[in-house]
Design a protein around this motif. Structure first.
Motif, mmCIF file in Angstrom:
data_model
loop_
_atom_site.group_PDB
_atom_site.id
_atom_site.type_symbol
_atom_site.label_atom_id
_atom_site.label_comp_id
_atom_site.label_asym_id
_atom_site.label_seq_id
_atom_site.Cartn_x
_atom_site.Cartn_y
_atom_site.Cartn_z
ATOM 1 N N UNK A 126 65.549 74.123 9.776
ATOM 2 C CA UNK A 126 66.113 72.820 10.141
ATOM 3 C C UNK A 126 65.544 71.659 9.324
ATOM 4 N N UNK A 127 64.513 71.894 8.513
ATOM 5 C CA UNK A 127 63.763 70.787 7.922
ATOM 6 C C UNK A 127 64.201 70.468 6.491
ATOM 7 N N UNK A 128 64.577 69.201 6.223
ATOM 8 C CA UNK A 128 64.956 68.791 4.865
ATOM 9 C C UNK A 128 63.733 68.315 4.078
ATOM 10 N N UNK A 129 63.946 67.946 2.826
ATOM 11 C CA UNK A 129 62.891 67.348 2.000
ATOM 12 C C UNK A 129 62.481 66.008 2.601
ATOM 13 N N UNK A 130 61.186 65.675 2.487
ATOM 14 C CA UNK A 130 60.603 64.423 3.011
ATOM 15 C C UNK A 130 60.526 64.381 4.538
ATOM 16 N N UNK A 131 60.787 65.505 5.203
ATOM 17 C CA UNK A 131 60.689 65.543 6.655
ATOM 18 C C UNK A 131 59.232 65.401 7.097
ATOM 19 N N UNK A 132 58.985 64.473 8.005
ATOM 20 C CA UNK A 132 57.643 64.313 8.580
ATOM 21 C C UNK A 132 57.370 65.462 9.541
#
Length: 529
Positions: A126-132
């Protein structure tokens, strides 16, 4: 980023508009509701701290009374450990092997192999680039670091044994930000949170549910505003009172119809502004609303034949027609936190000098008792004291246990008390100080004639002209309004000894608490006998 000491460039308190903007941004970034965030901050002063890191980067840190909440890195907001400990669900949480803990502290970056050492596949998809993201280890439930991905989750999952860097750590446990703006400011709170940290729920797309909840709150507030406004127009606003200022209509009449224990807030409705709501009433032909060239908003006409008024049931509140000009309680008691009570209130981000109403004191003491499980199992009204409470109750003989009611009394005794006068008039601002009581005295005049003198009425928002007329008709005696030299408030003089009538008028109609009235004691006792 905060591995080494940083230099403070500036520290600036945020003004009202900037505070609202910050709260809105935090809610948007971390899927928090306005109500949840407001309850968490509890009217704390927000400030902006600009610091220069050891790499010469300028970082903006937003604090609530010096406690760091979020920081701005390259235009994006990241929560501090204190924030994610308070709200574990606001960012996805990755689980790493315990051996990687030292690597987080030393290099502040992790490879794909590090991330995939323990199965995080259900999250990574579920996590994209730059995801905190937040990070914890497989041996400890406590979140120990905050960072962001530089490669999307699917790529990480597909290259499990790759040693390329995929995550950069910005803030970790016991770094300089944690030491200076968390553990040094609220050590007791941080230690307690570390001991009682719970698992965060799995990452899931709960944004639709939150939006649905927000929508429900807005709809309920809209309905409450409409109901209170229609009641005020039907039962309070008479033809001879028009035109009436929109602000006066809302504060004096609409707010008085709000049910006890519920707060009506125009900003939490879909209208956001009173003028927008009144324009809707105008369109529906309930009122005629006009904004003059000078910007003054007025209600100029009320159409009582509108079908909306027929839906308002008089039986819901039969007392309203008898008493249109209801007064709210004109005085609020405020207590100031003292150093001796810091061990209790510091756990709720309250510091020395903070102002708290009695309701907040009760809530905080209740939460404190629940956290440390001090409630007696046999008798829930009894509190078994710990070392902190025993120190506060040092003057009592029995310090081992106390009733909840007595505990609240003991706590408030140790706090400085002041009052805020919430005036019912539209021409004065709220007063924030120790307010003089309403004083009633009976003086003798020539010929053994008696007069009753009433002082300090205007401090409590009482219109002395209206009050004197009510006394005049109520006791069939002449009244006079006196201007006293060097006094800020006028005095009402009533012919004869009229203390019982004045006391009843103040307590029944004007809703002034008995503790703010002086001079009635002997007369009321005589009457009872």
């Amino acid at each position: 980023m905060f591995k080494k000491e940083f230099r403070i460039k500036s520290s600036t308190p945020l003004k009202g508009a900037d505070q609202k903007k910050l709260k809105s941004t935090i809610c948007k970034c971390f899927n928090l509701t306005n109500e949840t965030l407001d309850e968490f901050l509890n009217h704390k002063q927000l400030s902006l701290l600009k610091v220069i890191t050891y790499t010469n980067d300028i970082i903006k840190i937003y604090c609530a009374q010096e406690v760091a909440l979020v920081f701005d890195h390259k235009g994006k907001y990241y929560p501090t450990l204190f924030m994610v400990w308070s709200f574990p669900h606001i960012v996805p949480r990755l689980i790493l092997h315990e051996d990687l803990k030292s690597k987080i502290n030393d290099s502040a970056q992790l490879s794909i192999k590090d991330i995939t050492s323990i199965n995080n596949d259900h999250l990574l998809i579920q996590l994209p680039v730059d995801q905190c993201v937040s990070i914890c280890t497989n041996s400890c439930e406590k979140i120990i670091a905050i960072g962001y991905l530089i490669i999307d989750g699917n790529t990480i999952k597909d290259h499990e044994k790759n040693k390329d860097i995929c995550l950069k750590v910005l803030h970790f446990h016991k770094d300089e930000l944690f030491k200076s703006n968390m553990i040094n400011i609220i050590p007791d709170v941080i230690l307690m949170m570390e001991r009682s940290f719970k698992n965060a729920p799995e990452v899931k797309d709960d944004l639709p549910n939150q939006l649905e909840e927000n929508q429900t709150v807005i709809e309920k507030m809209d309905e409450l505003l409409m109901t209170c406004s229609l009641k005020a127009l039907k039962y309070c606003i008479k033809k001879e009172m028009l035109p009436i200022l929109a602000s006066t209509f809302y504060k004096k009449y609409v707010m008085s119809f709000c049910p006890e224990g519920i707060e009506l807030d125009i900003k939490k409705t879909s209208f956001k502004k009173l003028s927008t709501f009144l324009q809707l009433l105008d369109v529906e032909h309930i009122i005629k609303f006009n904004v003059g060239s000078n910007g003054i908003a007025e209600i100029t006409q009320v159409n009582h034949s509108n079908s909306k008024f027929q839906e308002i049931n008089m039986e819901e509140n039969p007392e309203l027609k008898e008493n249109n000009d209801q007064y709210t309680t004109p005085v609020k008691e405020i207590y100031i936190v003292t150093p001796g009570l810091q061990p209790i209130f510091s756990e709720f981000l309250c510091r020395k000098g903070d102002e708290l109403p009695l309701s907040s004191i009760r809530r905080y003491v209740t939460e404190y008792i629940k956290k440390y499980e001090l409630q007696d199992k046999a008798d829930p009204s009894i509190v078994n004291t710990n070392d902190v409470l025993k120190k506060i109750l040092s003057q009592r003989k029995d310090k081992s246990s106390i009733t909840f009611k007595d505990l609240i009394e003991e706590v408030t005794k140790l706090m400085h008390r002041t009052e805020i006068s919430v005036l019912n008039t539209d021409t004065k601002k709220n007063l924030k100080k120790k307010i003089n009581n309403i004083e009633m005295t009976v003086n003798n005049r020539s010929g053994n004639k008696k007069v009753t003198l009433v002082n300090n009425l205007e401090l409590y928002g009482v219109d002395v002209l209206k009050f004197s007329k009510e006394c005049q008709h109520g006791v069939a005696a002449s009244t006079t309004i006196n201007d006293i030299p060097n006094a800020q408030n006028r005095q009402v003089q009533i012919q004869g000894s009229q203390v019982p009538f004045v006391y009843k008028l103040l307590t029944d109609q004007y809703k002034i608490p008995v503790k703010f009235i002086r001079g009635h004691e002997t007369y009321i006792k005589k009457q009872k006998k």
